[in-house]
Design a protein around this motif. Structure first.
Motif, PDB file in Angstrom:
ATOM      1  N   TRP A 184      61.826  44.040  46.865  1.00 30.24           N
ATOM      2  CA  TRP A 184      62.106  45.381  46.364  1.00 30.24           C
ATOM      3  C   TRP A 184      61.315  46.436  47.132  1.00 30.24           C
ATOM      4  O   TRP A 184      61.836  47.515  47.441  1.00 30.24           O
ATOM      5  CB  TRP A 184      61.751  45.478  44.878  1.00 30.24           C
ATOM      6  CG  TRP A 184      62.603  44.686  43.934  1.00 30.24           C
ATOM      7  CD1 TRP A 184      62.189  43.697  43.094  1.00 30.24           C
ATOM      8  CD2 TRP A 184      64.011  44.817  43.719  1.00 30.24           C
ATOM      9  NE1 TRP A 184      63.245  43.201  42.373  1.00 30.24           N
ATOM     10  CE2 TRP A 184      64.375  43.871  42.735  1.00 30.24           C
ATOM     11  CE3 TRP A 184      64.991  45.645  44.263  1.00 30.24           C
ATOM     12  CZ2 TRP A 184      65.689  43.737  42.287  1.00 30.24           C
ATOM     13  CZ3 TRP A 184      66.303  45.505  43.821  1.00 30.24           C
ATOM     14  CH2 TRP A 184      66.629  44.563  42.841  1.00 30.24           C
ATOM     15  N   THR A 185      60.045  46.110  47.435  1.00 27.65           N
ATOM     16  CA  THR A 185      59.195  47.058  48.159  1.00 27.65           C
ATOM     17  C   THR A 185      59.789  47.397  49.512  1.00 27.65           C
ATOM     18  O   THR A 185      59.845  48.574  49.919  1.00 27.65           O
ATOM     19  CB  THR A 185      57.785  46.482  48.344  1.00 27.65           C
ATOM     20  OG1 THR A 185      57.220  46.159  47.069  1.00 27.65           O
ATOM     21  CG2 THR A 185      56.875  47.479  49.050  1.00 27.65           C
ATOM     22  N   LEU A 186      60.243  46.361  50.223  1.00 30.72           N
ATOM     23  CA  LEU A 186      60.827  46.589  51.544  1.00 30.72           C
ATOM     24  C   LEU A 186      62.111  47.402  51.443  1.00 30.72           C
ATOM     25  O   LEU A 186      62.326  48.339  52.217  1.00 30.72           O
ATOM     26  CB  LEU A 186      61.100  45.248  52.225  1.00 30.72           C
ATOM     27  CG  LEU A 186      61.762  45.323  53.607  1.00 30.72           C
ATOM     28  CD1 LEU A 186      60.870  46.073  54.588  1.00 30.72           C
ATOM     29  CD2 LEU A 186      62.066  43.940  54.141  1.00 30.72           C
ATOM     30  N   LEU A 187      62.973  47.069  50.492  1.00 35.04           N
ATOM     31  CA  LEU A 187      64.227  47.802  50.335  1.00 35.04           C
ATOM     32  C   LEU A 187      63.973  49.273  50.004  1.00 35.04           C
ATOM     33  O   LEU A 187      64.643  50.163  50.537  1.00 35.04           O
ATOM     34  CB  LEU A 187      65.078  47.145  49.250  1.00 35.04           C
ATOM     35  CG  LEU A 187      65.611  45.738  49.561  1.00 35.04           C
ATOM     36  CD1 LEU A 187      66.371  45.184  48.364  1.00 35.04           C
ATOM     37  CD2 LEU A 187      66.502  45.753  50.795  1.00 35.04           C
ATOM     38  N   LEU A 188      63.003  49.530  49.122  1.00 33.81           N
ATOM     39  CA  LEU A 188      62.665  50.917  48.784  1.00 33.81           C
ATOM     40  C   LEU A 188      62.081  51.652  49.988  1.00 33.81           C
ATOM     41  O   LEU A 188      62.397  52.820  50.231  1.00 33.81           O
ATOM     42  CB  LEU A 188      61.676  50.948  47.623  1.00 33.81           C
ATOM     43  CG  LEU A 188      62.229  50.565  46.243  1.00 33.81           C
ATOM     44  CD1 LEU A 188      61.091  50.472  45.230  1.00 33.81           C
ATOM     45  CD2 LEU A 188      63.263  51.580  45.776  1.00 33.81           C
ATOM     46  N   SER A 189      61.230  50.965  50.749  1.00 37.43           N
ATOM     47  CA  SER A 189      60.626  51.574  51.942  1.00 37.43           C
ATOM     48  C   SER A 189      61.696  51.926  52.967  1.00 37.43           C
ATOM     49  O   SER A 189      61.645  52.991  53.593  1.00 37.43           O
ATOM     50  CB  SER A 189      59.594  50.627  52.551  1.00 37.43           C
ATOM     51  OG  SER A 189      58.538  50.366  51.653  1.00 37.43           O
ATOM     52  N   LEU A 190      62.669  51.037  53.146  1.00 31.09           N
ATOM     53  CA  LEU A 190      63.763  51.309  54.084  1.00 31.09           C
ATOM     54  C   LEU A 190      64.591  52.493  53.610  1.00 31.09           C
ATOM     55  O   LEU A 190      65.026  53.324  54.417  1.00 31.09           O
ATOM     56  CB  LEU A 190      64.653  50.070  54.225  1.00 31.09           C
ATOM     57  CG  LEU A 190      64.042  48.857  54.941  1.00 31.09           C
ATOM     58  CD1 LEU A 190      64.999  47.674  54.891  1.00 31.09           C
ATOM     59  CD2 LEU A 190      63.698  49.194  56.387  1.00 31.09           C
ATOM     60  N   ALA A 191      64.803  52.587  52.288  1.00 33.60           N
ATOM     61  CA  ALA A 191      65.581  53.696  51.754  1.00 33.60           C
ATOM     62  C   ALA A 191      64.842  55.023  51.927  1.00 33.60           C
ATOM     63  O   ALA A 191      65.442  56.037  52.305  1.00 33.60           O
ATOM     64  CB  ALA A 191      65.886  53.451  50.277  1.00 33.60           C
ATOM     65  N   VAL A 192      63.530  55.014  51.671  1.00 36.50           N
ATOM     66  CA  VAL A 192      62.740  56.241  51.792  1.00 36.50           C
ATOM     67  C   VAL A 192      62.659  56.704  53.238  1.00 36.50           C
ATOM     68  O   VAL A 192      62.791  57.895  53.541  1.00 36.50           O
ATOM     69  CB  VAL A 192      61.319  56.022  51.224  1.00 36.50           C
ATOM     70  CG1 VAL A 192      60.414  57.209  51.555  1.00 36.50           C
ATOM     71  CG2 VAL A 192      61.378  55.805  49.715  1.00 36.50           C
ATOM     72  N   SER A 193      62.433  55.770  54.145  1.00 36.95           N
ATOM     73  CA  SER A 193      62.302  56.120  55.567  1.00 36.95           C
ATOM     74  C   SER A 193      63.648  56.192  56.282  1.00 36.95           C
ATOM     75  O   SER A 193      63.712  56.563  57.454  1.00 36.95           O
ATOM     76  CB  SER A 193      61.417  55.089  56.279  1.00 36.95           C
ATOM     77  OG  SER A 193      62.009  53.794  56.223  1.00 36.95           O
ATOM     78  N   ARG A 194      64.726  55.806  55.569  1.00 39.59           N
ATOM     79  CA  ARG A 194      66.073  55.801  56.143  1.00 39.59           C
ATOM     80  C   ARG A 194      66.126  54.977  57.422  1.00 39.59           C
ATOM     81  O   ARG A 194      66.705  55.379  58.439  1.00 39.59           O
ATOM     82  CB  ARG A 194      66.550  57.228  56.402  1.00 39.59           C
ATOM     83  CG  ARG A 194      66.664  58.063  55.128  1.00 39.59           C
ATOM     84  CD  ARG A 194      67.179  59.461  55.402  1.00 39.59           C
ATOM     85  NE  ARG A 194      67.256  60.237  54.177  1.00 39.59           N
ATOM     86  CZ  ARG A 194      67.684  61.512  54.125  1.00 39.59           C
ATOM     87  NH1 ARG A 194      68.061  62.126  55.250  1.00 39.59           N
ATOM     88  NH2 ARG A 194      67.723  62.142  52.972  1.00 39.59           N
ATOM     89  N   ARG A 222      67.094  51.435  59.407  1.00 41.41           N
ATOM     90  CA  ARG A 222      68.117  50.391  59.364  1.00 41.41           C
ATOM     91  C   ARG A 222      67.453  49.021  59.330  1.00 41.41           C
ATOM     92  O   ARG A 222      66.533  48.746  60.097  1.00 41.41           O
ATOM     93  CB  ARG A 222      69.026  50.500  60.595  1.00 41.41           C
ATOM     94  CG  ARG A 222      70.227  49.552  60.563  1.00 41.41           C
ATOM     95  CD  ARG A 222      71.133  49.827  61.736  1.00 41.41           C
ATOM     96  NE  ARG A 222      72.296  48.947  61.713  1.00 41.41           N
ATOM     97  CZ  ARG A 222      73.271  48.970  62.615  1.00 41.41           C
ATOM     98  NH1 ARG A 222      73.205  49.854  63.623  1.00 41.41           N
ATOM     99  NH2 ARG A 222      74.285  48.142  62.527  1.00 41.41           N
ATOM    100  N   ALA A 223      67.913  48.156  58.437  1.00 41.92           N
ATOM    101  CA  ALA A 223      67.327  46.827  58.300  1.00 41.92           C
ATOM    102  C   ALA A 223      67.705  45.935  59.481  1.00 41.92           C
ATOM    103  O   ALA A 223      68.837  45.974  59.964  1.00 41.92           O
ATOM    104  CB  ALA A 223      67.792  46.182  57.001  1.00 41.92           C
ATOM    105  N   GLN A 224      66.747  45.130  59.949  1.00 40.23           N
ATOM    106  CA  GLN A 224      67.019  44.180  61.004  1.00 40.23           C
ATOM    107  C   GLN A 224      67.623  42.912  60.426  1.00 40.23           C
ATOM    108  O   GLN A 224      67.596  42.671  59.225  1.00 40.23           O
ATOM    109  CB  GLN A 224      65.723  43.859  61.763  1.00 40.23           C
ATOM    110  CG  GLN A 224      65.110  45.071  62.449  1.00 40.23           C
ATOM    111  CD  GLN A 224      63.842  44.730  63.212  1.00 40.23           C
ATOM    112  OE1 GLN A 224      63.361  43.605  63.141  1.00 40.23           O
ATOM    113  NE2 GLN A 224      63.306  45.703  63.930  1.00 40.23           N
TER     114      GLN A 224
END
Length: 297
Positions: free
Chosen positions: A104-114, A116-118
C-alpha cells in the motif's frame, strides 16, 4: 551487518510478530477500542520516561495537524482495526495481511509522485496480494462461531488498518522529516490515546478481566509500541534502511509461527500463501542494477 544488529533485527521482528497474538488475547476481555487505547497509553507512558530521561525534543507545535493525522492513521486506526478484526480472524492471518503495508505504501507513493510503476513492482504487488488471498481464503478458524462472511469482513477491516500504516508512512516522509524519532513516537502514541479515549468511554466497557488479557496489553504497549520503537530507530542509525526492511519480510513468518505456538487452526496451504507474500515483498524492494558508466576513449 554486525551480529548484534542481526540479533536486534530478529528481536524486533519477533516482538512485532507476537503483537498479533497479544491482540487476540487482549480481545478476550477488552473491546477493540480499549485494546487500542490501553496499548497507546502504555506505550506513550514508557516513551515519555525515555524522552525525559534522554532529554529528547518533542516536535514543534506548528506540525500539530500532520502529527494528529499520523497518530490517527499509524496508531489509533490500525490498533482498533486489528483488534476488531482479530475477534473473528486468527492472529496468524492478521500478521500476513499486515504484510500488505509496504505494498500500500508503494502504491500511495507512486500515486502521490505520479510515477509509473516498473515491471518488477507490478509483479511484487500481484504476488503480495495473491499470497494474502491464499491465506485468507484458506483459513479454517471457527473463532467465536464466526461465519465465512464475518471472517472476510474481519480480514477487510485488518486490511484497512494496514492501509492506515501506509498512509501514515507517506505523510511522515513528506511532512515530518528531520524530527527526533523518540519525540515523534511519543507524540504519536499520546495523541492516539487522546483520540481513542472518548470512544472508549462512550462505548462498551470491559467486565471481567483475566490476568492473561492484562499481560497481553502490557506486552503490546511496553514491547510492541515502546521497546520496539527504540530497537527500530537504533537499527536505522547503525544499518541501512534497506536492511531494516528485512523486518517486513519476517513479520508474516513470525505471525504464522506464534499462531502455531498458540494452536491456531492454520491450513497447510496458508504457509505457502505466506511464502508468496514474502516473495512479493522481496521482489517489490528489489533495486534495479545500476547502468554501467560510459567510458571515455
Amino acid at each position: 551487518m554486525k551480529t548484534r544488529y542481526v540479533a536486534q533485527l530478529l528481536l524486533l521482528s519477533a516482538v512485532w510478530g507476537i503483537s498479533f497474538l497479544m491482540i487476540r488475547i487482549a480481545d478476550v476481555a477488552f473491546p477493540p477500542v480499549w485494546v487500542g487505547l490501553l496499548r497507546s497509553a502504555t506505550g506513550a507512558a514508557f516513551l515519555w520516561v525515555v524522552l525525559l530521561a534522554g532529554r529528547k525534543k518533542l516536535p514543534p507545535r506548528r506540525l500539530f495537524l500532520w502529527l494528529f493525522l499520523v497518530a490517527l492513521t499509524n496508531n489509533a486506526l490500525p490498533f482498533f482495526c486489528f483488534a476488531w478484526g482479530e475477534r473473528v480472524v486468527p492472529s496468524s492471518v492478521a500478521a500476513v495481511i499486515n504484510g500488505t503495508t509496504p505494498i500500500w505504501t508503494l502504491l500511495l507513493s507512486l500515486a502521490v509522485s505520479r510515477t509509473r510503476a516498473q515491471m518488477h513492482t507490478i509483479l511484487g504487488v500481484l504476488l503480495g496480494f495473491a499470497g494474502v488471498a491464499i491465506v485468507v481464503t484458506s483459513q479454517q478458524s471457527d473463532s467465536a462461531g464466526a461465519t465465512g462472511h464475518q471472517q472476510l469482513l474481519g480480514a477487510a477491516v485488518i486490511a484497512v488498518g494496514a492501509l492506515g500504516y501506509a498512509i501514515a508512512t507517506v505523510i511522515a516522509k513528506t511532512k515530518l522529516q528531520g524530527l527526533d524519532p523518540i519525540g515523534l513516537a511519543t507524540t504519536q502514541l499520546s495523541l492516539s490515546a487522546v483520540i481513542l479515549t472518548p470512544a472508549a468511554l462512550i462505548g462498551p466497557h470491559p467486565a471481567q478481566i483475566p490476568l492473561a488479557s492484562v499481560l497481553a496489553v502490557l506486552v503490546l504497549g511496553l514491547a510492541g509500541s515502546g521497546i520496539a520503537y527504540l530497537l527500530y530507530y537504533n537499527l536505522l542509525v547503525h544499518v541501512s534502511a534497506t536492511q531494516v526492511v528485512a523486518v517486513t519480510y519476517l513479520l508474516p513468518l513470525w505471525g504464522m509461527f506464534w499462531g502455531a505456538v498458540a494452536h491456531e487452526s492454520i491450513a497447510p496451504i496458508a504457509y505457502a500463501g505466506a511464502a508468496v507474500v514474502v516473495l512479493g515483498l522481496v521482489i517489490l524492494n528489489r533495486r534495479p542494477a545500476p547502468k554501467p558508466a560510459l567510458q571515455e576513449a
